[in-house]
Design a protein around this motif. Structure first.
Motif, PDB file in Angstrom:
ATOM      1  N   ARG A   1       0.745   4.356  -0.936  1.00 51.61           N
ATOM      2  CA  ARG A   1       0.316   5.657  -0.438  1.00 51.61           C
ATOM      3  C   ARG A   1       0.348   5.702   1.097  1.00 51.61           C
ATOM      4  O   ARG A   1       0.891   6.630   1.683  1.00 51.61           O
ATOM      5  N   THR A   2      -0.189   4.661   1.737  1.00 55.97           N
ATOM      6  CA  THR A   2      -0.218   4.674   3.195  1.00 55.97           C
ATOM      7  C   THR A   2       1.194   4.634   3.766  1.00 55.97           C
ATOM      8  O   THR A   2       1.497   5.365   4.710  1.00 55.97           O
ATOM      9  N   LEU A   3       2.067   3.792   3.180  1.00 54.09           N
ATOM     10  CA  LEU A   3       3.430   3.708   3.696  1.00 54.09           C
ATOM     11  C   LEU A   3       4.142   5.060   3.548  1.00 54.09           C
ATOM     12  O   LEU A   3       4.828   5.512   4.463  1.00 54.09           O
TER      13      LEU A   3
ATOM     14  N   GLU B   1       2.745   8.032   3.369  1.00 50.48           N
ATOM     15  CA  GLU B   1       2.184   9.026   4.276  1.00 50.48           C
ATOM     16  C   GLU B   1       2.589   8.753   5.718  1.00 50.48           C
ATOM     17  O   GLU B   1       2.859   9.681   6.484  1.00 50.48           O
ATOM     18  N   ALA B   2       2.645   7.460   6.082  1.00 50.89           N
ATOM     19  CA  ALA B   2       3.075   7.136   7.442  1.00 50.89           C
ATOM     20  C   ALA B   2       4.506   7.617   7.668  1.00 50.89           C
ATOM     21  O   ALA B   2       4.822   8.209   8.705  1.00 50.89           O
ATOM     22  N   ALA B   3       5.373   7.385   6.672  1.00 47.71           N
ATOM     23  CA  ALA B   3       6.771   7.791   6.825  1.00 47.71           C
ATOM     24  C   ALA B   3       6.897   9.314   6.842  1.00 47.71           C
ATOM     25  O   ALA B   3       7.648   9.879   7.638  1.00 47.71           O
TER      26      ALA B   3
ATOM     27  N   PRO C   1      13.289  -1.260   0.353  1.00 46.21           N
ATOM     28  CA  PRO C   1      13.320  -2.550   1.050  1.00 46.21           C
ATOM     29  C   PRO C   1      12.059  -3.389   0.812  1.00 46.21           C
ATOM     30  O   PRO C   1      12.130  -4.616   0.793  1.00 46.21           O
ATOM     31  N   ASN C   2      10.921  -2.729   0.616  1.00 46.02           N
ATOM     32  CA  ASN C   2       9.699  -3.492   0.408  1.00 46.02           C
ATOM     33  C   ASN C   2       9.495  -3.898  -1.042  1.00 46.02           C
ATOM     34  O   ASN C   2       8.541  -4.601  -1.355  1.00 46.02           O
TER      35      ASN C   2
ATOM     36  N   SER D   1       8.327 -15.540   2.335  1.00 44.23           N
ATOM     37  CA  SER D   1       8.023 -16.246   3.575  1.00 44.23           C
ATOM     38  C   SER D   1       8.372 -15.381   4.773  1.00 44.23           C
ATOM     39  O   SER D   1       7.853 -15.567   5.860  1.00 44.23           O
ATOM     40  N   GLY D   2       9.254 -14.402   4.570  1.00 41.78           N
ATOM     41  CA  GLY D   2       9.663 -13.552   5.693  1.00 41.78           C
ATOM     42  C   GLY D   2       8.771 -12.349   5.893  1.00 41.78           C
ATOM     43  O   GLY D   2       8.866 -11.679   6.909  1.00 41.78           O
ATOM     44  N   SER D   3       7.900 -12.031   4.927  1.00 40.97           N
ATOM     45  CA  SER D   3       7.090 -10.828   5.114  1.00 40.97           C
ATOM     46  C   SER D   3       5.626 -11.053   4.827  1.00 40.97           C
ATOM     47  O   SER D   3       5.220 -12.053   4.328  1.00 40.97           O
TER      48      SER D   3
ATOM     49  N   HIS E   1      15.043   9.620   2.306  1.00 42.91           N
ATOM     50  CA  HIS E   1      14.996   8.657   3.409  1.00 42.91           C
ATOM     51  C   HIS E   1      13.866   7.660   3.189  1.00 42.91           C
ATOM     52  O   HIS E   1      14.022   6.455   3.339  1.00 42.91           O
TER      53      HIS E   1
ATOM     54  N   ARG F   1      14.615   3.815   2.674  1.00 43.62           N
ATOM     55  CA  ARG F   1      14.379   3.022   3.882  1.00 43.62           C
ATOM     56  C   ARG F   1      13.015   2.347   3.896  1.00 43.62           C
ATOM     57  O   ARG F   1      12.795   1.429   4.677  1.00 43.62           O
ATOM     58  N   VAL F   2      12.087   2.859   3.102  1.00 38.59           N
ATOM     59  CA  VAL F   2      10.741   2.283   3.151  1.00 38.59           C
ATOM     60  C   VAL F   2      10.359   1.622   1.828  1.00 38.59           C
ATOM     61  O   VAL F   2       9.980   0.456   1.800  1.00 38.59           O
TER      62      VAL F   2
ATOM     63  N   ASP G   1       0.862  -1.176   0.000  1.00 34.93           N
ATOM     64  CA  ASP G   1       0.000   0.000   0.000  1.00 34.93           C
ATOM     65  C   ASP G   1       0.903   1.232   0.000  1.00 34.93           C
ATOM     66  O   ASP G   1       1.209   1.795   1.036  1.00 34.93           O
TER      67      ASP G   1
END
Lengths: 300, 363
Positions: A201-203, A205-207, A224-225, A298-300, A216, A220-221, A199
């Protein structure tokens, strides 16, 4: 190689069609199910023949020697043949440069479109997919015309020098530019799938809300995703560059595929051995990539 | 940690032809929890996003402690936010998620981990620091998101329907939790919701928005008992609209003469707004009223009663349901107290049909 690789890494991105087709048949009895299983086997066998026979034939050709039944000499010769290291390094260098440029171009553009101009998404999609329908031969004809354009009164201008500089034999920037265009459809697809899975947009806006600046937040966000889709985009691009022949050949640059073609006239066995060898490398890369992708899932 | 005063001044925002905010004025007192309540598209989320900095108003200003922050970028504002959708960073552990804002501000690792642990204890989840977001339930994720928003000790907390994705039980426990934390920290909080029960149970004041404008702002009890406009009356809780006739400052409705509360319309024919719990029902074989449907809710039961050509909803004690089964003839009266009236407009009548009597077969 170029024809084979684009399909490979795309496979994990699309859901397996087999299981879907299998679903509705389940309650309709044993006989039907068995028939489906038989057909599945037949299709698999045909596909296997189609892909494996040329490979096996190539391999057999490379290990045949005049006096012995089996010899790996051709593989040994790869590394000593004139121009091997140079052309491979050139192709890898071009590949890495292409990856950097194409990612720097597409990721920010796709993020911007997703976040602030969603209406432009279809436009971006069409633009990025367009190179698929332009045959490389058309493309290279256009590039050639542009490179040859140069009226005398421009001879002393930076324009002229730029045209020369991008055709430097040791590192032809013009090929990077051309490959960036060719790679766009694959990179777009891979990144689009990755961005669709989070998501964004949410990520973002949260950052932002937590005080993160744009760099940054991207490093950083977002990055990695998107690891697995960035890896898949990079791999597709690398495979494409390592296998691209038409443009490099017609512009007279000694990239790896062009080199394979050149030596095939004099040393047919070695050139096929190199093809088999580079296929193996590609497969190893693909394996490493898909296992990395699976680990991430499997990790996320 | 003290709350800031937040002021919205004449906020106006236009989205390609739709007016999301149409001159919204509102002052939010320090330390207060205010709920923005309204139907979807009323501008409540847009107003919140203007405070967060994700949306720029076309006109008007947002002030925090009398300082104009309208043009301050989102990452330089002093407001923590919890989102409707799960917003934890999937690649970071819970501890790193909570400490994200501290990391952005380059706080030393030991210090920010200690702070993250402190916050996880505050939200009652001290042992999950090493886990990842996908290993948590929705309720836990929203709690962590709250902890993350509080990590920077913001002076304003923004909650954008944080509970709407959760199931009913978690929703209720989490809203008590949020209220408890908010009170103990004294942080000014704006809570956006479309759930009137949530707004009424948590907020110090509720602001009802409609079409980008403030309809009424009041404490929950006033909002429920003395709605300023028919829209508020209908949106908050359930309202009956019963035809009546005004004479002077009184109104005749169902054969009773009741004082009118608030404005008296110019026309004599009006609709009287009555809460279901203000409708009294007694069995009477001679009366014209008849119970059509009875839905049992535990402590109360809601009856739908046919009265000639109108229908009325009434809430009666749960133990009365056997006496008042569907088909029973009943007499209906209203509690003696001032009532709100509104002019009987044709549009209001259609609202009666949709709002009062659910028409399931309407396509």
């Amino acid at each position: 190689m170029a024809a084979l690789t684009p399909e490979g890494p795309m496979a994990p991105l699309t859901p397996p069609a087999m299981t879907v087709a299998d679903g509705p048949t389940a309650p309709t009895g044993q006989g039907r199910r068995r028939r489906i299983r038989v057909w599945r086997g037949v299709i698999l066998a045909i596909a296997a023949v189609y892909f494996l026979v040329p490979l096996l034939a190539s391999f057999m050709f490379t290990v045949k020697a005049p006096e012995q039944d089996f010899s790996l000499d051709a593989y040994g010769q790869i590394f000593t043949t004139e121009g091997f290291g140079q052309s491979l390094l050139l192709s890898i260098g071009l590949g890495v440069a292409t990856i950097v440029v194409v990612l720097l171009l597409t990721l920010p553009a796709m993020l911007a479109v997703r976040l602030s101009m969603p209406k432009l998404k279809p436009v971006l999609e069409v633009v990025c997919t367009l190179p698929l329908v332009v045959p490389p031969i058309t493309f290279v004809a256009g590039i050639n015309t542009v490179l040859q354009f140069g009226p005398d009164y421009l001879a002393s201008t930076p324009f002229y020098q730029t045209i020369f500089a991008i055709q430097d034999e040791n590192f032809p920037v013009v090929l990077v530019l051309a490959y960036v265009i060719l790679a766009l459809p694959f990179v777009y697809r891979a990144l689009d799938a990755g961005l669709g899975a989070i998501d964004v947009r949410t990520l973002v806006e949260a950052a932002r809300n937590l005080g993160a600046s744009w760099p940054h937040l991207i490093f950083r966000v977002i990055v990695p995703n998107l690891r697995s889709s960035l890896a898949s985009a990079s791999f597709l691009t690398l495979a494409l560059v390592l296998g691209e022949f038409t443009i490099a050949s017609l512009l007279h640059f000694q990239t790896f595929p062009v080199w394979i073609y050149t030596i095939s006239g004099s040393q047919a066995q070695v050139s096929v051995a190199v093809s088999v060898f580079s296929l193996l490398i590609t497969w190893l890369l693909l394996l490493a990539l898909s296992s990395a992708g699976a680990r991430q899932r499997s990790g996320s | 940690m003290n709350g800031a005063k937040v002021e919205l001044r004449g906020l106006r925002r236009n989205f390609a032809g739709t007016l999301a905010l149409d001159g919204l004025d509102l002052t939010i007192e320090p330390g207060e929890l205010i709920a923005f309540l309204g139907p979807s598209g009323c501008g409540k989320t847009t107003a919140l996003r203007c405070v967060a900095g994700f949306e720029q108003p076309d006109e008007g200003a947002v002030l925090v402690d009398d300082k104009d922050i309208t043009r301050v970028p989102a990452n330089k504002r002093d407001a923590g936010m919890v989102f409707q959708s799960y917003s934890l960073f999937p690649n970071l552990s819970i501890k790193d998620n909570v400490a994200f804002g501290l990391r952005v501000r380059k706080v030393a690792a030991a210090k920010r981990h200690a702070r993250a642990q402190e916050l996880l204890e505050l939200i009652g989840l001290p042992h999950i620091g090493e886990r990842f977001p996908h290993q948590l339930s929705g309720g836990q994720q929203q709690r962590v998101a709250l902890a993350r928003a509080l990590a920077l000790e913001p002076r304003v907390l923004l909650l954008d329907e944080p509970l709407s994705a959760l199931d009913a039980k978690v929703r209720i426990s989490l809203r008590d939790e949020i209220r408890r934390l908010q009170l103990s920290l004294g942080i000014t909080t704006i809570f956006v919701t479309h759930d009137q029960e949530e707004a009424l149970s948590m907020a110090d004041r509720v602001a009802v928005l409609r079409a980008g404008r403030l309809e009424q702002v009041a404490d929950p009890a006033t909002l429920y008992d003395r709605p300023a406009t028919p829209f508020v009356a209908e949106f908050v809780g359930t309202m009956n609209r019963i035809p009546g006739r005004v004479s002077g400052d009184k109104v005749t409705v169902l054969g009773q003469l009741l004082p009118v509360d608030g404005e008296v319309p110019a026309t004599p024919d009006v609709e009287v707004l009555v809460r279901p719990e203000a409708v009294q029902v007694t069995p009477d074989a001679e009366a014209i009223g008849m119970v059509l449907v009875s839905s049992f809710r535990g402590s109360t039961a809601r009856l739908r009663i046919q009265l000639g050509d109108t229908e009325v909803l009434a809430d009666v004690p749960g133990h009365d349901t056997t006496r008042l089964a569907p088909g029973t003839r009943v007499r209906v009266s209203l509690v003696e107290r001032p009532v709100l009236v509104s002019a009987a407009a044709p549009q209001a009548q259609s609202a009666t049909v949709e709002g009062l009597v659910p028409q399931h077969d309407v396509v």
